[in-house]
Design a protein around this motif. Structure first.
Motif, PDB file in Angstrom:
ATOM      1  N   LEU A 184       0.819  -1.214   0.000  1.00  0.00           N
ATOM      2  CA  LEU A 184       0.000   0.000   0.000  1.00  0.00           C
ATOM      3  C   LEU A 184       0.854   1.265   0.000  1.00  0.00           C
ATOM      4  CD1 LEU A 184      -2.864  -1.002   2.477  1.00  0.00           C
ATOM      5  CD2 LEU A 184      -2.778  -1.216  -0.016  1.00  0.00           C
ATOM      6  N   ALA A 185       2.139   1.119   0.297  1.00  0.00           N
ATOM      7  CA  ALA A 185       3.048   2.272   0.220  1.00  0.00           C
ATOM      8  C   ALA A 185       3.282   2.706  -1.228  1.00  0.00           C
ATOM      9  CB  ALA A 185       4.385   1.927   0.882  1.00  0.00           C
ATOM     10  N   GLU A 186       2.921   1.840  -2.191  1.00  0.00           N
ATOM     11  CA  GLU A 186       3.034   2.172  -3.618  1.00  0.00           C
ATOM     12  C   GLU A 186       1.645   2.091  -4.255  1.00  0.00           C
ATOM     13  OE1 GLU A 186       6.973   0.639  -5.481  1.00  0.00           O
ATOM     14  OE2 GLU A 186       6.248  -0.985  -4.162  1.00  0.00           O
ATOM     15  N   PRO A 187       0.787   3.055  -3.986  1.00  0.00           N
ATOM     16  CA  PRO A 187      -0.612   2.957  -4.437  1.00  0.00           C
ATOM     17  C   PRO A 187      -0.779   2.858  -5.943  1.00  0.00           C
ATOM     18  CG  PRO A 187      -0.113   5.155  -3.580  1.00  0.00           C
ATOM     19  CD  PRO A 187       1.040   4.291  -3.227  1.00  0.00           C
ATOM     20  N   ALA A 188       0.059   3.540  -6.725  1.00  0.00           N
ATOM     21  CA  ALA A 188      -0.083   3.481  -8.176  1.00  0.00           C
ATOM     22  C   ALA A 188       0.219   2.075  -8.686  1.00  0.00           C
ATOM     23  CB  ALA A 188       0.851   4.490  -8.837  1.00  0.00           C
ATOM     24  N   ARG A 189       1.239   1.458  -8.121  1.00  0.00           N
ATOM     25  CA  ARG A 189       1.598   0.103  -8.538  1.00  0.00           C
ATOM     26  C   ARG A 189       0.508  -0.903  -8.155  1.00  0.00           C
ATOM     27  NH1 ARG A 189       6.883  -3.191  -6.584  1.00  0.00           N
ATOM     28  NH2 ARG A 189       6.966  -4.715  -8.279  1.00  0.00           N
ATOM     29  N   VAL A 190      -0.024  -0.748  -6.951  1.00  0.00           N
ATOM     30  CA  VAL A 190      -1.098  -1.633  -6.510  1.00  0.00           C
ATOM     31  C   VAL A 190      -2.333  -1.449  -7.388  1.00  0.00           C
ATOM     32  CG1 VAL A 190      -2.699  -2.138  -4.630  1.00  0.00           C
ATOM     33  CG2 VAL A 190      -0.289  -1.781  -4.137  1.00  0.00           C
ATOM     34  N   ALA A 191      -2.685  -0.196  -7.679  1.00  0.00           N
ATOM     35  CA  ALA A 191      -3.859   0.068  -8.508  1.00  0.00           C
ATOM     36  C   ALA A 191      -3.695  -0.517  -9.900  1.00  0.00           C
ATOM     37  CB  ALA A 191      -4.110   1.571  -8.586  1.00  0.00           C
ATOM     38  N   GLY A 192      -2.512  -0.338 -10.497  1.00  0.00           N
ATOM     39  CA  GLY A 192      -2.263  -0.905 -11.822  1.00  0.00           C
ATOM     40  C   GLY A 192      -2.389  -2.405 -11.821  1.00  0.00           C
ATOM     41  N   ASP A 193      -1.849  -3.042 -10.778  1.00  0.00           N
ATOM     42  CA  ASP A 193      -1.907  -4.500 -10.691  1.00  0.00           C
ATOM     43  C   ASP A 193      -3.339  -4.982 -10.517  1.00  0.00           C
ATOM     44  OD1 ASP A 193       0.095  -6.986 -10.030  1.00  0.00           O
ATOM     45  OD2 ASP A 193      -1.753  -7.152  -8.876  1.00  0.00           O
ATOM     46  N   LEU A 194      -4.080  -4.357  -9.614  1.00  0.00           N
ATOM     47  CA  LEU A 194      -5.440  -4.806  -9.349  1.00  0.00           C
ATOM     48  C   LEU A 194      -6.350  -4.586 -10.554  1.00  0.00           C
ATOM     49  CD1 LEU A 194      -5.981  -3.511  -5.697  1.00  0.00           C
ATOM     50  CD2 LEU A 194      -5.547  -5.861  -6.416  1.00  0.00           C
ATOM     51  N   LEU A 195      -6.181  -3.479 -11.241  1.00  0.00           N
ATOM     52  CA  LEU A 195      -7.099  -3.129 -12.316  1.00  0.00           C
ATOM     53  C   LEU A 195      -6.780  -3.813 -13.635  1.00  0.00           C
ATOM     54  CD1 LEU A 195      -7.561   0.693 -11.648  1.00  0.00           C
ATOM     55  CD2 LEU A 195      -9.147  -1.154 -11.098  1.00  0.00           C
ATOM     56  N   LEU A 196      -5.469  -3.954 -13.960  1.00  0.00           N
ATOM     57  CA  LEU A 196      -5.150  -4.390 -15.319  1.00  0.00           C
ATOM     58  C   LEU A 196      -4.010  -5.391 -15.451  1.00  0.00           C
ATOM     59  CD1 LEU A 196      -5.530  -0.974 -17.164  1.00  0.00           C
ATOM     60  CD2 LEU A 196      -6.761  -3.060 -17.747  1.00  0.00           C
ATOM     61  N   THR A 197      -2.997  -5.316 -14.619  1.00  0.00           N
ATOM     62  CA  THR A 197      -1.791  -6.099 -14.885  1.00  0.00           C
ATOM     63  C   THR A 197      -1.644  -7.324 -13.999  1.00  0.00           C
ATOM     64  OG1 THR A 197      -0.436  -4.748 -13.366  1.00  0.00           O
ATOM     65  CG2 THR A 197      -0.567  -4.028 -15.661  1.00  0.00           C
ATOM     66  N   GLY A 198      -2.554  -7.518 -13.051  1.00  0.00           N
ATOM     67  CA  GLY A 198      -2.444  -8.639 -12.142  1.00  0.00           C
ATOM     68  C   GLY A 198      -3.166  -9.880 -12.643  1.00  0.00           C
ATOM     69  N   TYR A 199      -3.256 -10.873 -11.775  1.00  0.00           N
ATOM     70  CA  TYR A 199      -3.802 -12.180 -12.150  1.00  0.00           C
ATOM     71  C   TYR A 199      -5.309 -12.124 -12.380  1.00  0.00           C
ATOM     72  CZ  TYR A 199      -3.579 -17.299 -12.295  1.00  0.00           C
ATOM     73  OH  TYR A 199      -3.623 -18.613 -12.694  1.00  0.00           O
ATOM     74  N   TYR A 200      -6.014 -11.293 -11.625  1.00  0.00           N
ATOM     75  CA  TYR A 200      -7.471 -11.160 -11.760  1.00  0.00           C
ATOM     76  C   TYR A 200      -7.807  -9.702 -12.078  1.00  0.00           C
ATOM     77  CZ  TYR A 200      -7.166 -15.477  -8.989  1.00  0.00           C
ATOM     78  OH  TYR A 200      -6.853 -16.727  -8.522  1.00  0.00           O
ATOM     79  N   PRO A 201      -7.538  -9.238 -13.301  1.00  0.00           N
ATOM     80  CA  PRO A 201      -7.712  -7.815 -13.615  1.00  0.00           C
ATOM     81  C   PRO A 201      -9.159  -7.353 -13.453  1.00  0.00           C
ATOM     82  CG  PRO A 201      -7.345  -9.095 -15.609  1.00  0.00           C
ATOM     83  CD  PRO A 201      -7.100 -10.018 -14.469  1.00  0.00           C
ATOM     84  N   VAL A 202      -9.358  -6.419 -12.551  1.00  0.00           N
ATOM     85  CA  VAL A 202     -10.701  -5.959 -12.212  1.00  0.00           C
ATOM     86  C   VAL A 202     -11.421  -5.361 -13.420  1.00  0.00           C
ATOM     87  CG1 VAL A 202     -11.918  -4.194 -10.880  1.00  0.00           C
ATOM     88  CG2 VAL A 202     -10.243  -5.671  -9.753  1.00  0.00           C
ATOM     89  N   VAL A 203     -10.690  -4.699 -14.298  1.00  0.00           N
ATOM     90  CA  VAL A 203     -11.332  -4.071 -15.455  1.00  0.00           C
ATOM     91  C   VAL A 203     -12.131  -5.103 -16.248  1.00  0.00           C
ATOM     92  CG1 VAL A 203     -10.863  -3.043 -17.719  1.00  0.00           C
ATOM     93  CG2 VAL A 203      -9.775  -2.111 -15.682  1.00  0.00           C
ATOM     94  N   GLN A 204     -11.552  -6.280 -16.515  1.00  0.00           N
ATOM     95  CA  GLN A 204     -12.289  -7.316 -17.237  1.00  0.00           C
ATOM     96  C   GLN A 204     -13.206  -8.114 -16.323  1.00  0.00           C
ATOM     97  OE1 GLN A 204      -8.531  -7.068 -18.065  1.00  0.00           O
ATOM     98  NE2 GLN A 204      -8.438  -8.412 -19.845  1.00  0.00           N
ATOM     99  N   TRP A 205     -12.766  -8.370 -15.089  1.00  0.00           N
ATOM    100  CA  TRP A 205     -13.543  -9.238 -14.203  1.00  0.00           C
ATOM    101  C   TRP A 205     -14.823  -8.595 -13.692  1.00  0.00           C
ATOM    102  CZ3 TRP A 205     -12.295 -14.060 -11.441  1.00  0.00           C
ATOM    103  CH2 TRP A 205     -11.362 -14.817 -12.153  1.00  0.00           C
ATOM    104  N   LEU A 206     -14.956  -7.293 -13.855  1.00  0.00           N
ATOM    105  CA  LEU A 206     -16.222  -6.655 -13.499  1.00  0.00           C
ATOM    106  C   LEU A 206     -17.368  -7.241 -14.325  1.00  0.00           C
ATOM    107  CD1 LEU A 206     -17.725  -4.471 -11.896  1.00  0.00           C
ATOM    108  CD2 LEU A 206     -17.145  -2.845 -13.716  1.00  0.00           C
ATOM    109  N   THR A 207     -17.048  -7.742 -15.523  1.00  0.00           N
ATOM    110  CA  THR A 207     -18.056  -8.403 -16.356  1.00  0.00           C
ATOM    111  C   THR A 207     -18.756  -9.512 -15.589  1.00  0.00           C
ATOM    112  OG1 THR A 207     -16.705  -7.965 -18.321  1.00  0.00           O
ATOM    113  CG2 THR A 207     -18.426  -9.635 -18.526  1.00  0.00           C
ATOM    114  N   TYR A 208     -17.989 -10.306 -14.846  1.00  0.00           N
ATOM    115  CA  TYR A 208     -18.573 -11.429 -14.114  1.00  0.00           C
ATOM    116  C   TYR A 208     -19.576 -10.961 -13.063  1.00  0.00           C
ATOM    117  CZ  TYR A 208     -14.824 -14.324 -16.096  1.00  0.00           C
ATOM    118  OH  TYR A 208     -13.975 -14.995 -16.941  1.00  0.00           O
ATOM    119  N   LEU A 209     -19.234  -9.904 -12.336  1.00  0.00           N
ATOM    120  CA  LEU A 209     -20.158  -9.429 -11.309  1.00  0.00           C
ATOM    121  C   LEU A 209     -21.398  -8.806 -11.922  1.00  0.00           C
ATOM    122  CD1 LEU A 209     -17.630  -9.884  -9.426  1.00  0.00           C
ATOM    123  CD2 LEU A 209     -18.659  -8.130  -7.989  1.00  0.00           C
ATOM    124  N   LEU A 210     -21.248  -8.128 -13.065  1.00  0.00           N
ATOM    125  CA  LEU A 210     -22.421  -7.574 -13.741  1.00  0.00           C
ATOM    126  C   LEU A 210     -23.357  -8.695 -14.199  1.00  0.00           C
ATOM    127  CD1 LEU A 210     -20.714  -4.784 -15.867  1.00  0.00           C
ATOM    128  CD2 LEU A 210     -22.386  -4.414 -14.042  1.00  0.00           C
TER     129      LEU A 210
END
Length: 411
Positions: A184-210
């Protein structure tokens, strides 16, 4: 006898009847948990040069986690009005409750991030998805399906365009490990990972919750809809894989990707069957034409959502059958599905304790998985029989009630 496929009506402390629980949803969630555990404990590739897929990789990779996410959307719909979504103050209270429950899930996930374990822990991404879905909680199925369709088509393209930009800095906006408190000391890196570059990218996975939220707004207790879920989900899943096969094999997509990689020995065919997570999907628009697990393409999202809908329909029908027979055959599975946060956390801790150490004498990966699976089902049976919540479910439930301005005593 209770209504088909539902648990008996219970009462609150004040004697007000509660709405019966759709036990088939919990059973499907239990299946998702077991599927994810299988991909964690058992190999998804054979230990050969070609990385030949195993039956676990072919059956569960990508599908189990997607089922988990779709059912998260279903659960949110069931807790925020079912077929009649909350509105006004009730809706805002529900949003506050979901947001506080998401913080509990995130805290558990960040704590698990400190463990050395060969598992991509989904919980922090899961919590962010809960926050992202808040604006949609008051919508009806028609609008939700429209948003889901648009997002299924647009989000993979958006991710394809933005990922190279996020990975270009040094260090890239990608963690390469499970997010923990220190990150959490690197918020930009965490945000990038969670939203697009990580294992479960939220940008695409929001489709599942919708999609899950839209399904949960439908009358899931009706047998006609349950059969329709099985049929429509199967058709969608088969079509996505068939169309991807046409694009990859008949239209030259796989050959183009193999040429772009530049290594004829690279096991692309196996990865396309089991897992594209961690593969650099840039430099060729053909990456958007695959339906590979964890590729996050439109065809992958369609296939895994279709599988999730079909599994949900099957579990609802099995719950109806068990109710008709007056035999609670799904109790262990639905009990496990009602406490997935606690059981998933325990599973990650068990796998972390084994990580980097030889297995005890006489044990194999199969034994490790089956021991945990049996423990999960046994605990599910006990907790369902006693009508207990899991310990972490209590924390999430308390946070939800706090957000809605209620207390455990006055629920």
């Amino acid at each position: 006898m209770t209504s088909r496929g539902t648990a008996p009506r219970s009462r609150t402390a004040g004697g007000t009847p509660r709405t019966p629980r759709l036990t088939g949803v919990d059973a499907a969630r239990g299946l998702a948990l077991l599927g994810m555990m299988a991909t964690h404990a058992l190999p998804t590739f054979e230990a050969d040069a070609a990385l030949t897929p195993t039956w676990v990789g072919l059956a569960f990779s990508g599908r189990a986690a997607a089922l988990f996410a779709v059912l998260a959307g279903v659960g949110l719909a069931l807790s925020t009005g079912k077929e009649q979504p909350y509105a006004g103050r009730e809706l805002w209270a529900a949003r506050r409750g979901v947001a506080l429950r998401a913080l509990v899930v995130a805290a558990v996930g960040l704590t698990l991030g400190a463990l050395e374990v060969n598992i991509a822990v989904i919980l922090v991404h899961y919590a962010v998805l809960f926050l992202c879905i808040l604006p949609f909680l008051g919508l009806r199925p028609g609008r939700l399906f429209a948003f889901a369709t648009g997002w299924l088509l647009a989000s993979p393209v958006l991710a394809y365009l933005l990922r190279p930009w996020l990975l270009a800095p040094e260090p890239p906006l990608q963690l390469g490990h499970n997010p923990g408190w220190a990150d959490l000391a690197e918020p930009a890196r965490v945000a990038g990972d969670l939203l697009l570059t990580g294992y479960y990218p939220v940008v695409q996975w929001l489709t599942y919750l919708l999609i899950g939220l839209a399904l949960g707004r439908l009358p899931l207790g009706r047998v006609g809809l349950q059969v329709s879920l099985v049929a429509a989900g199967t058709v969608a899943a088969v079509f996505a894989k068939w169309f991807a096969g046409v694009l990859m094999e008949d239209r030259g997509g796989r050959a183009a990707l193999q040429a772009a990689i530049g290594d004829p020995d690279y096991p692309l065919a196996s990865l396309l069957q089991v897992n594209l997570a961690g593969v650099d999907q840039s430099g060729s628009a053909w990456w958007l034409a695959t339906a590979a697990p964890h590729s996050g393409t439109s065809l992958d999202l369609l296939h895994t959502s279709g599988v999730a809908a079909a599994v949900l329909g099957v579990c609802l029908l099995l719950a109806r059958l068990a109710d008709w027979l007056e035999l609670d055959l799904l109790r262990p599975l639905r009990g496990a599905g009602a406490m997935t946060l606690s059981l998933y956390t325990a599973h990650v801790c068990v796998m972390a304790s084994l990580h980097g150490h030889p297995l005890p004498s006489g044990w194999s990966p199969d034994g490790v998985f089956w021991a945990q699976a049996l423990a999960v089902l046994a605990l599910g049976w006990v907790f369902a029989t006693l009508s207990w919540r899991g310990p972490l479910e209590w924390a999430g439930h308390g946070a939800n009630l706090l957000g809605r301005g209620r207390t455990l005593a006055g629920r």
